[in-house]
Design an enzyme around this catalytic site. Structure first.
Site, mmCIF file in Angstrom:
data_model
loop_
_atom_site.group_PDB
_atom_site.id
_atom_site.type_symbol
_atom_site.label_atom_id
_atom_site.label_comp_id
_atom_site.label_asym_id
_atom_site.label_seq_id
_atom_site.Cartn_x
_atom_site.Cartn_y
_atom_site.Cartn_z
ATOM 1 N N HIS A 1 0.852 -1.199 0.000
ATOM 2 C CA HIS A 1 0.000 0.000 0.000
ATOM 3 C C HIS A 1 0.875 1.232 0.000
ATOM 4 O O HIS A 1 2.009 1.193 0.477
ATOM 5 C CB HIS A 1 -0.932 0.020 1.219
ATOM 6 C CG HIS A 1 -0.204 -0.041 2.532
ATOM 7 N ND1 HIS A 1 0.280 -1.221 3.054
ATOM 8 C CD2 HIS A 1 0.146 0.930 3.411
ATOM 9 C CE1 HIS A 1 0.883 -0.974 4.209
ATOM 10 N NE2 HIS A 1 0.822 0.328 4.448
ATOM 11 N N HIS B 1 0.814 5.441 1.105
ATOM 12 C CA HIS B 1 0.142 6.464 1.906
ATOM 13 C C HIS B 1 0.083 7.768 1.113
ATOM 14 O O HIS B 1 1.087 8.174 0.518
ATOM 15 C CB HIS B 1 0.947 6.748 3.186
ATOM 16 C CG HIS B 1 1.054 5.599 4.132
ATOM 17 N ND1 HIS B 1 0.390 5.569 5.334
ATOM 18 C CD2 HIS B 1 1.766 4.441 4.070
ATOM 19 C CE1 HIS B 1 0.679 4.444 5.976
ATOM 20 N NE2 HIS B 1 1.520 3.737 5.227
HETATM 21 P P1 AMP Z 1 2.427 0.729 7.255
HETATM 22 O O1 AMP Z 1 2.317 -0.756 7.140
HETATM 23 O O2 AMP Z 1 3.476 1.179 8.246
HETATM 24 O O3 AMP Z 1 2.628 1.423 5.943
HETATM 25 O O4 AMP Z 1 1.094 1.317 7.866
HETATM 26 C C1 AMP Z 1 -0.140 0.657 7.837
HETATM 27 C C2 AMP Z 1 -1.209 1.687 8.038
HETATM 28 O O5 AMP Z 1 -2.455 1.020 8.018
HETATM 29 C C3 AMP Z 1 -1.120 2.469 9.365
HETATM 30 O O6 AMP Z 1 -0.982 3.855 9.080
HETATM 31 C C4 AMP Z 1 -2.445 2.144 10.058
HETATM 32 O O7 AMP Z 1 -2.979 3.244 10.733
HETATM 33 C C5 AMP Z 1 -3.319 1.706 8.892
HETATM 34 N N1 AMP Z 1 -4.384 0.797 9.254
HETATM 35 C C6 AMP Z 1 -4.291 -0.303 10.042
HETATM 36 N N2 AMP Z 1 -5.488 -0.917 10.135
HETATM 37 C C7 AMP Z 1 -6.358 -0.196 9.374
HETATM 38 C C8 AMP Z 1 -7.739 -0.306 9.075
HETATM 39 N N3 AMP Z 1 -8.493 -1.312 9.568
HETATM 40 N N4 AMP Z 1 -8.304 0.629 8.284
HETATM 41 C C9 AMP Z 1 -7.561 1.642 7.798
HETATM 42 N N5 AMP Z 1 -6.248 1.804 8.040
HETATM 43 C C10 AMP Z 1 -5.649 0.903 8.821
#
Ligand code: AMP
Ligand code: ZN
Length: 133
Positions: free
Chosen positions: A98, A100
């Site tokens: 993913h 951001h």
């Molecule tokens: P990263 O793997 O460090 O790029 O970050 C994963 C992101 O997913 C974090 O910013 C979390 O806040 C976000 N996240 C985790 N669970 C959910 C969810 N159920 N819905 C939306 N965002 C999420």
């Protein structure tokens, strides 16, 4: 496979979805840096940039351009950071690829990572090693 984002994509878990097409879904991050912080996610499971098929990379960035414009306009942001964490050491916590989209504002107090100077010969050495891989 127990993947949080696959469950969101399959509709088994809720999300605040803001965009979807055949290849990609975009939804709001539950812990936003700023309101409007959005994740753009390929529907096909891959773990990170390293195993992501090229057509998913293209689809995610194509959607990111469109979604980033909407996020910027809706939040009146001054700019948008596009960020991807790949692997644990880089801060990845959800192991479904993913990116951001983070709305940014002048003087919002957030700092990007610090730049440091190369030591003597270090730049040429790392250049050689990367090019050789
Ligand atoms: P990263 O793997 O460090 O790029 O970050 C994963 C992101 O997913 C974090 O910013 C979390 O806040 C976000 N996240 C985790 N669970 C959910 C969810 N159920 N819905 C939306 N965002 C999420
Ligand atoms: Zn997944």
């Amino acid at each position: 496979m127990d993947c949080l984002f696959c469950k969101i994509i399959e509709g088994k878990l809720p999300s605040a979805k803001i965009y979807e097409n055949e290849h990609v879904v975009a939804f709001l991050d539950i812990n936003p840096v700023h309101p409007g912080h959005t994740l753009v996610v390929p529907k096909h499971h891959s773990t990170s940039l390293f195993d992501m098929p090229d057509d998913d990379i293209a689809a995610v960035f194509h959607a990111a351009k469109k979604v980033a414009q909407a996020v910027k306009e809706a939040t009146s942001a001054g700019g948008i950071n596009v960020n991807m964490n790949n692997d644990k050491a880089a801060g990845q916590v959800v192991f479904h690829s993913h990116i951001h989209l983070i709305p940014r504002f002048e003087n919002d107090g957030l700092k990007l990572w610090p730049g440091r100077k190369y030591s003597e010969g270090q730049q040429a050495e790392i250049q050689k090693r990367i090019v050789g891989c």
